[in-house]
Design an enzyme around this catalytic site. Structure first.
Site, PDB file in Angstrom:
ATOM      1  N   GLU A 249       0.889  -1.180   0.000  1.00 46.28           N
ATOM      2  CA  GLU A 249       0.000   0.000   0.000  1.00 46.28           C
ATOM      3  C   GLU A 249       0.915   1.214   0.000  1.00 46.28           C
ATOM      4  OE1 GLU A 249      -3.138   0.019  -0.315  1.00 46.28           O
ATOM      5  OE2 GLU A 249      -3.908  -1.892   0.388  1.00 46.28           O
ATOM      6  N   CYS A 283      -2.787   8.868   2.652  1.00 48.09           N
ATOM      7  CA  CYS A 283      -2.367   8.291   1.371  1.00 48.09           C
ATOM      8  C   CYS A 283      -3.347   8.651   0.266  1.00 48.09           C
ATOM      9  CB  CYS A 283      -2.183   6.787   1.502  1.00 48.09           C
ATOM     10  SG  CYS A 283      -3.556   5.960   2.296  1.00 48.09           S
TER      11      CYS A 283
HETATM   12  P1  NDP Z   1       8.226   5.213   4.714  1.00 46.67           P
HETATM   13  O1  NDP Z   1       8.270   4.407   3.482  1.00 46.67           O
HETATM   14  O2  NDP Z   1       9.303   6.167   4.987  1.00 46.67           O
HETATM   15  O3  NDP Z   1       8.135   4.283   5.992  1.00 46.67           O
HETATM   16  C1  NDP Z   1       7.143   3.283   6.142  1.00 46.67           C
HETATM   17  C2  NDP Z   1       7.631   2.237   7.113  1.00 46.67           C
HETATM   18  O4  NDP Z   1       8.729   1.512   6.540  1.00 46.67           O
HETATM   19  C3  NDP Z   1       8.160   2.803   8.428  1.00 46.67           C
HETATM   20  O5  NDP Z   1       7.782   1.921   9.477  1.00 46.67           O
HETATM   21  C4  NDP Z   1       9.643   2.784   8.210  1.00 46.67           C
HETATM   22  O6  NDP Z   1      10.366   2.796   9.398  1.00 46.67           O
HETATM   23  C5  NDP Z   1       9.821   1.483   7.469  1.00 46.67           C
HETATM   24  N1  NDP Z   1      11.060   1.339   6.721  1.00 46.67           N
HETATM   25  C6  NDP Z   1      11.888   2.319   6.248  1.00 46.67           C
HETATM   26  N2  NDP Z   1      12.920   1.763   5.554  1.00 46.67           N
HETATM   27  C7  NDP Z   1      12.742   0.424   5.590  1.00 46.67           C
HETATM   28  C8  NDP Z   1      13.451  -0.693   5.044  1.00 46.67           C
HETATM   29  N3  NDP Z   1      14.558  -0.540   4.303  1.00 46.67           N
HETATM   30  N4  NDP Z   1      12.983  -1.942   5.266  1.00 46.67           N
HETATM   31  C9  NDP Z   1      11.842  -2.125   5.978  1.00 46.67           C
HETATM   32  N5  NDP Z   1      11.129  -1.110   6.533  1.00 46.67           N
HETATM   33  C10 NDP Z   1      11.566   0.152   6.330  1.00 46.67           C
HETATM   34  O7  NDP Z   1       6.807   5.932   4.674  1.00 46.67           O
HETATM   35  P2  NDP Z   1       6.244   7.023   5.658  1.00 46.67           P
HETATM   36  O8  NDP Z   1       6.174   6.468   7.044  1.00 46.67           O
HETATM   37  O9  NDP Z   1       6.997   8.282   5.403  1.00 46.67           O
HETATM   38  O10 NDP Z   1       4.740   7.157   5.141  1.00 46.67           O
HETATM   39  C11 NDP Z   1       4.371   8.066   4.166  1.00 46.67           C
HETATM   40  C12 NDP Z   1       4.139   7.381   2.828  1.00 46.67           C
HETATM   41  O11 NDP Z   1       3.261   6.274   2.986  1.00 46.67           O
HETATM   42  C13 NDP Z   1       3.443   8.284   1.826  1.00 46.67           C
HETATM   43  O12 NDP Z   1       4.017   8.106   0.553  1.00 46.67           O
HETATM   44  C14 NDP Z   1       2.008   7.768   1.808  1.00 46.67           C
HETATM   45  O13 NDP Z   1       1.307   8.064   0.649  1.00 46.67           O
HETATM   46  C15 NDP Z   1       2.211   6.308   2.018  1.00 46.67           C
HETATM   47  N6  NDP Z   1       0.995   5.703   2.569  1.00 46.67           N
HETATM   48  C16 NDP Z   1       0.276   4.832   1.798  1.00 46.67           C
HETATM   49  C17 NDP Z   1      -0.925   4.306   2.254  1.00 46.67           C
HETATM   50  C18 NDP Z   1      -1.727   3.336   1.448  1.00 46.67           C
HETATM   51  O14 NDP Z   1      -2.598   2.668   2.005  1.00 46.67           O
HETATM   52  N7  NDP Z   1      -1.496   3.177   0.162  1.00 46.67           N
HETATM   53  C19 NDP Z   1      -1.454   4.669   3.569  1.00 46.67           C
HETATM   54  C20 NDP Z   1      -0.590   5.558   4.304  1.00 46.67           C
HETATM   55  C21 NDP Z   1       0.597   6.051   3.806  1.00 46.67           C
HETATM   56  P3  NDP Z   1      10.856   4.200  10.018  1.00 46.67           P
HETATM   57  O15 NDP Z   1       9.702   5.164   9.941  1.00 46.67           O
HETATM   58  O16 NDP Z   1      11.170   3.814  11.390  1.00 46.67           O
HETATM   59  O17 NDP Z   1      12.001   4.640   9.152  1.00 46.67           O
END
Ligand code: NDP
Length: 479
Positions: A249, A283
């Site tokens: 997602e 999102c």
């Molecule tokens: P990120 O991709 O930065 O982070 C998402 C999660 O992934 C966090 O828990 C993060 O940890 C973790 N993460 C980061 N790097 C890695 C890795 N290499 N391996 C595994 N896990 C990792 O997204 P955001 O939190 O900034 O969220 C915003 C984005 O999410 C926007 O683009 C938004 O549109 C999208 N989104 C999509 C939705 C949907 O349903 N389609 C719903 C909500 C948001 P940490 O934060 O600790 O770095």
């Protein structure tokens, strides 16, 4: 300073190292959070593996009872958890009544509803074929251990979207919340885990490196990821090495198209909250608004009036409708996009300038005078700023909406639903809303197309996404 720990195998587990979590409205340190070690990630996965067969062997009705107890506990702790969401994520507490902004209390209400519904959706065995010679039944089986990784924008609700369907279908779960919203998440996970047998829900915490450890292993049978496209691509690549299936997602750049038979006053509030729910950090929020020449000024004026009437501040204070952006990185992205828009001829209708003082506050900002090709139109802002783009011909607006790489949501707004439907059917996105936007529902599948990901959540299809089809094929006795 209070320390927040993980739950592994039903026990609270501290880690040697911790990190601080901050209130984005004040900069205040809220507490320290465990950084899970590599061996703790393994312990969490092993606990989930050990617990899974017995959890899956329970009658479906017993798993449902457990999950309904989870819903009760979320209800009983809604105020406590909503306060943590406001303090750590930033959205105002808000409420659900008329005139209230959907904020942290709304998020907790969503958590409860998105627990009760998937806990109880009927999912009977399907007979996919039957004749005189054979009968073929389609059953749903759990994957096993699911690794879930959740983002910071709706930290509790999105985690619930991942956890509850997975558990209902007999999987066990290890979840890692975003480092930016770990305290509220770990508080909720602790309360949920107390309602479940040990090992059924386990948690790890830390930054992306901990997330990477969680997915880069054959000990996981399915990954549920919600977050940005770049992180999704990294996780998909890692999961592919182990042939682990994933649900992705990812981000969106949802277009809303207003048709020339729309009534600006009637649709203004829907458009506004479609764009600015959770300060635009949603999102499937409206991230580009296409309006016909004939309605441009009236719509800009109506949206501006709403924006200027909303008080911004610390979401714990009564009456606050607009909180801060959640973290510095996102604040910087939004500020850069607004600056770029101004440099390239964008006109700021309202907002546009961060106030001085603590917190990542950025006012609701409306920008006109931009076109496709400007960064604010082409890139996901994920914050409280909306480009309003004029169009002359509806064909141009449809082409503009579809030129994005993302395909999460879109919407069409107009007075004639049939005409709106004709436009909607030509848009490329997982959901096209008509005269509403972002209105997800626990019975209605939700997911992205194009670069917004794959797989759906919610409803029967969501349950199918966290389970595998298994066919039982019977020969009939006479053959
Ligand atoms: P990120 O991709 O930065 O982070 C998402 C999660 O992934 C966090 O828990 C993060 O940890 C973790 N993460 C980061 N790097 C890695 C890795 N290499 N391996 C595994 N896990 C990792 O997204 P955001 O939190 O900034 O969220 C915003 C984005 O999410 C926007 O683009 C938004 O549109 C999208 N989104 C999509 C939705 C949907 O349903 N389609 C719903 C909500 C948001 P940490 O934060 O600790 O770095």
């Amino acid at each position: 300073m209070v320390e927040f720990h993980n739950v592994i195998d039903g026990r609270s587990v501290a880690s040697p190292d911790t990190f601080a979590s901050f209130n984005p409205a004040t900069g205040e340190c809220l507490g320290r959070v465990a950084i899970s070690t590599p061996s703790q990630v393994q312990q969490a996965l092993s606990a989930a593996r050990r617990a899974q067969p017995a959890w899956a062997a329970l009658p479906d009705a017993t798993r449902q009872d457990h999950l309904l107890r989870v819903a009760d506990i979320l209800n009983a702790n809604a105020d406590h958890l909503a306060e943590w969401v406001t303090k750590e994520q930033g959205k105002p507490l808000g409420g659900l009544g008329t005139g209230q902004v959907p904020g942290a209390r709304f998020e907790l209400w969503g958590c409860e509803v998105w627990t009760r519904v998937p806990a109880t959706i009927p999912l009977p065995v399907e007979v996919v074929f039957e004749d005189d010679t054979r009968r073929d039944e389609l059953h749903r089986k759990p994957y096993g251990v699911i690794a879930a990784i959740s983002p910071w924008n709706w930290p509790l609700m999105i985690a619930i979207w991942q956890i509850i369907p997975a558990l209902r279908m007999g999987n066990t779960v290890v979840i890692k919340p975003s480092e930016f919203t770990s305290i509220c998440s770990l508080e909720m996970f602790r309360l949920i885990a107390e309602q479940l047998p040990p090992g059924v829900l386990n948690t790890v915490s830390g930054d992306g490196t901990v997330g990477q450890l969680l997915v880069d292993t054959p000990a996981v049978d399915k990954v549920m990821f919600t977050g940005s496209g770049p992180t999704g691509a990294k996780i998909a690549a890692v999961a592919a090495r182990h042939l682990t299936p994933t649900t992705m997602e990812l981000g969106g750049n949802d277009a809303a198209i207003v048709l020339d038979d729309a009534n600006p006053q009637q649709i203004a509030a829907g458009l506004f909250w479609g764009a600015f729910l959770n300060m635009g950090q949603t999102c499937a929020a409206i991230k580009r608004l296409y309006v016909p020449d004939s309605l441009h000024d009236a719509i800009v004026e109506a949206l501006g009036e709403i924006a200027q009437a909303l008080p911004m501040g610390n979401g714990l204070d009564p009456g606050i409708c607009v909180g801060p952006i959640q973290n510095r990185k996102q604040f910087q992205i939004v500020s850069d996009l607004v600056e770029d828009a101004q440099r390239h001829g964008g006109r700021i209708v309202c907002g546009g300038q961060a106030p001085s003082g603590p917190g990542y506050f950025f006012p609701i900002t409306l920008v006109t005078g931009l076109r496709d090709g400007h960064r604010l139109v082409d890139e996901e802002q994920f914050g409280p700023v909306l480009p309003i783009v004029r169009y002359h011909q509806i064909e141009d607006a449809i082409a503009s909406a579809n030129r994005a790489e993302a395909g999460l949501g879109a919407s069409v707004w107009g007075g004639d639903p049939e005409r709106a439907r004709q436009v909607a059917m030509r848009l490329q996105a997982g959901t096209i809303w008509i005269n509403q936007h972002g209105m997800v529902h626990p019975m209605v599948p939700f997911g992205g197309t194009k670069r917004s990901g794959w797989g759906v959540e919610f409803g029967v299809d969501g349950l199918k996404g966290v389970s595998q089809a298994q066919v039982l094929s019977f020969a009939k006795a006479s053959h």
